[in-house]
Write an enzyme that holds these catalytic residues in place. Sequence first.
Site, mmCIF file in Angstrom:
data_model
loop_
_atom_site.group_PDB
_atom_site.id
_atom_site.type_symbol
_atom_site.label_atom_id
_atom_site.label_comp_id
_atom_site.label_asym_id
_atom_site.label_seq_id
_atom_site.Cartn_x
_atom_site.Cartn_y
_atom_site.Cartn_z
ATOM 1 N N GLU A 125 0.863 -1.190 0.000
ATOM 2 C CA GLU A 125 0.000 0.000 0.000
ATOM 3 C C GLU A 125 0.894 1.234 0.000
ATOM 4 O O GLU A 125 1.682 1.456 0.916
ATOM 5 C CB GLU A 125 -0.916 0.012 1.215
ATOM 6 N N TYR A 235 -12.436 4.798 3.431
ATOM 7 C CA TYR A 235 -12.929 4.271 4.700
ATOM 8 C C TYR A 235 -14.010 5.123 5.342
ATOM 9 O O TYR A 235 -14.633 4.695 6.319
ATOM 10 C CB TYR A 235 -11.774 4.109 5.689
#
Length: 266
Positions: A125, A235
């Site tokens: 990531e 998120y």
Amino acid sequence: MVIAVIPAVDSQKKNQNWGWLIPPSLSLQCQDDPYEVTRACELNQLLGPKASGGASDFILDLYNTTANMGTCLIAGCAHGVFAMHLCRYLQLQSSELLCRGFLYQLPGEESYCVDSVAKNGIGLELGHQPQGVLRADLFIRMRFLVAAALDFIQLFNQGTDFPASEMEACRTVSHVDFPRTGAGDLAGTVHPQLQDRDFEPLRPGVPIFQMVSGEEVLSEGESTMYPVFINEAAYSEKGIAFLQTEKLTFSVPSLPALAPAPTPTP
């Protein structure tokens, strides 16, 4: 060894980040489900089935993030010896590239990332990078890491053994939501003093949110935490402003050399 390198889907089209569990029982009977569930079924069929002898040997799952995560090596837990040795190998490839380890799995929680379909796997990531944008520096860094990961796998396949070592990583403790109104709408956002400070120490009593009214919300608890994925765009819809993690050092046992394949008899 069957290896799959999987880039994340275009998050402007559909968001797959952390949102959809891929359980062992998943089958292709998902045609009427949302796109993400259908796609999870397809990946499970293509690369798994999960928790089966026929699953891929290894998956390298590639992501970018809008949070200031730098170069992050993601695994479910510290128990995967192959994954931990790969992470350690990547950390040693460049003195100028800081690769932090992150263990996302909460105790008792099933691993839900794409790489969990395989027998082994990690996620890479890189951030921060806006959705729908390709940054040359991150692209070059990702290509370097993928090549290094394949080098490690080749070394393992050629019979290299890897000695035991110590490793440091941050492990998820809890998810922290944004402040909200009684109706569930946002009442504030990440405080300027916290924004972009992923992996930095967060001590009790430090501002973490700025309310619309101007009031500050302070960090609670009695111990220092290390927030990650701060204000990650993917998120917000999941009720996550950031993840609280603890930093730990643990021992990784040796990874013995791969046993040579038996010579076929004439």
